[in-house]
Motif scaffolding. Structure first.
Motif, PDB file in Angstrom:
ATOM      1  N   CYS A   1       0.822  -0.988   0.083  1.00  0.00           N
ATOM      2  CA  CYS A   1       0.232   0.162   0.019  1.00  0.00           C
ATOM      3  C   CYS A   1       0.858   1.551   0.327  1.00  0.00           C
ATOM      4  O   CYS A   1       1.880   1.126   1.183  1.00  0.00           O
TER       5      CYS A   1
ATOM      6  N   LEU B   1      -1.898  -4.693  -0.813  1.00  0.00           N
ATOM      7  CA  LEU B   1      -3.123  -4.695  -1.372  1.00  0.00           C
ATOM      8  C   LEU B   1      -3.541  -5.858  -1.756  1.00  0.00           C
ATOM      9  O   LEU B   1      -3.155  -6.998  -2.155  1.00  0.00           O
TER      10      LEU B   1
ATOM     11  N   HIS C   1      -8.126  -8.203  -6.444  1.00  0.00           N
ATOM     12  CA  HIS C   1      -9.378  -8.382  -6.785  1.00  0.00           C
ATOM     13  C   HIS C   1      -9.862  -8.286  -8.411  1.00  0.00           C
ATOM     14  O   HIS C   1      -9.175  -8.345  -8.674  1.00  0.00           O
TER      15      HIS C   1
ATOM     16  N   ARG D   1      -9.982  -4.833  -9.151  1.00  0.00           N
ATOM     17  CA  ARG D   1      -9.747  -3.793  -8.526  1.00  0.00           C
ATOM     18  C   ARG D   1      -8.029  -4.280  -7.731  1.00  0.00           C
ATOM     19  O   ARG D   1      -8.261  -5.148  -7.388  1.00  0.00           O
ATOM     20  N   ARG D   2      -7.410  -2.951  -6.519  1.00  0.00           N
ATOM     21  CA  ARG D   2      -6.688  -3.521  -5.420  1.00  0.00           C
ATOM     22  C   ARG D   2      -7.210  -2.682  -4.419  1.00  0.00           C
ATOM     23  O   ARG D   2      -7.109  -1.660  -4.910  1.00  0.00           O
ATOM     24  N   THR D   3      -7.291  -3.066  -3.035  1.00  0.00           N
ATOM     25  CA  THR D   3      -7.366  -2.346  -2.289  1.00  0.00           C
ATOM     26  C   THR D   3      -6.433  -2.751  -0.545  1.00  0.00           C
ATOM     27  O   THR D   3      -6.329  -3.454  -1.083  1.00  0.00           O
TER      28      THR D   3
ATOM     29  N   TYR E   1      -8.057   2.405   0.764  1.00  0.00           N
ATOM     30  CA  TYR E   1      -6.844   2.611  -0.547  1.00  0.00           C
ATOM     31  C   TYR E   1      -6.956   2.033  -1.708  1.00  0.00           C
ATOM     32  O   TYR E   1      -7.288   0.748  -1.434  1.00  0.00           O
ATOM     33  N   THR E   2      -7.801   2.602  -3.057  1.00  0.00           N
ATOM     34  CA  THR E   2      -7.937   1.788  -3.431  1.00  0.00           C
ATOM     35  C   THR E   2      -7.293   1.759  -5.123  1.00  0.00           C
ATOM     36  O   THR E   2      -7.648   3.618  -5.729  1.00  0.00           O
ATOM     37  N   GLU E   3      -7.262   0.556  -5.926  1.00  0.00           N
ATOM     38  CA  GLU E   3      -6.548   0.820  -7.169  1.00  0.00           C
ATOM     39  C   GLU E   3      -6.889   0.700  -7.940  1.00  0.00           C
ATOM     40  O   GLU E   3      -7.214  -1.021  -8.370  1.00  0.00           O
ATOM     41  N   PHE E   4      -7.656   0.676  -9.374  1.00  0.00           N
ATOM     42  CA  PHE E   4      -8.515   0.465  -9.817  1.00  0.00           C
ATOM     43  C   PHE E   4      -8.018  -0.460 -11.364  1.00  0.00           C
ATOM     44  O   PHE E   4      -6.822   1.229 -11.661  1.00  0.00           O
TER      45      PHE E   4
END
Length: 49
Positions: free
Chosen positions: A21, A30, A33, A36-38, A44-47
């Motif tokens: 992260c 992270l 998914h 996304r990564r969370t 914190y979220t990263e698409f």
């Protein structure tokens, strides 16, 4: 998922298999998914594209 699944050991070196992260720093990974990564700690979220 166990902690051993976040690292890959080859010889004398250790490689991280998941991204860390950017807010929390090293040691907080992270979650992967489908889209996304969370981060479970700070949200914190990263698409993915």
């Amino acid at each position: 998922m166990a902690v051993k699944d976040y690292y890959k050991v080859s010889g004398d070196s250790i490689e991280r298999t998941h991204q860390s992260c950017p807010r929390c720093g090293e040691g907080v990974f992270l979650a992967e998914h489908k889209d996304r990564r969370t981060c479970g700690k700070c949200g914190y979220t990263e698409f993915k594209k």
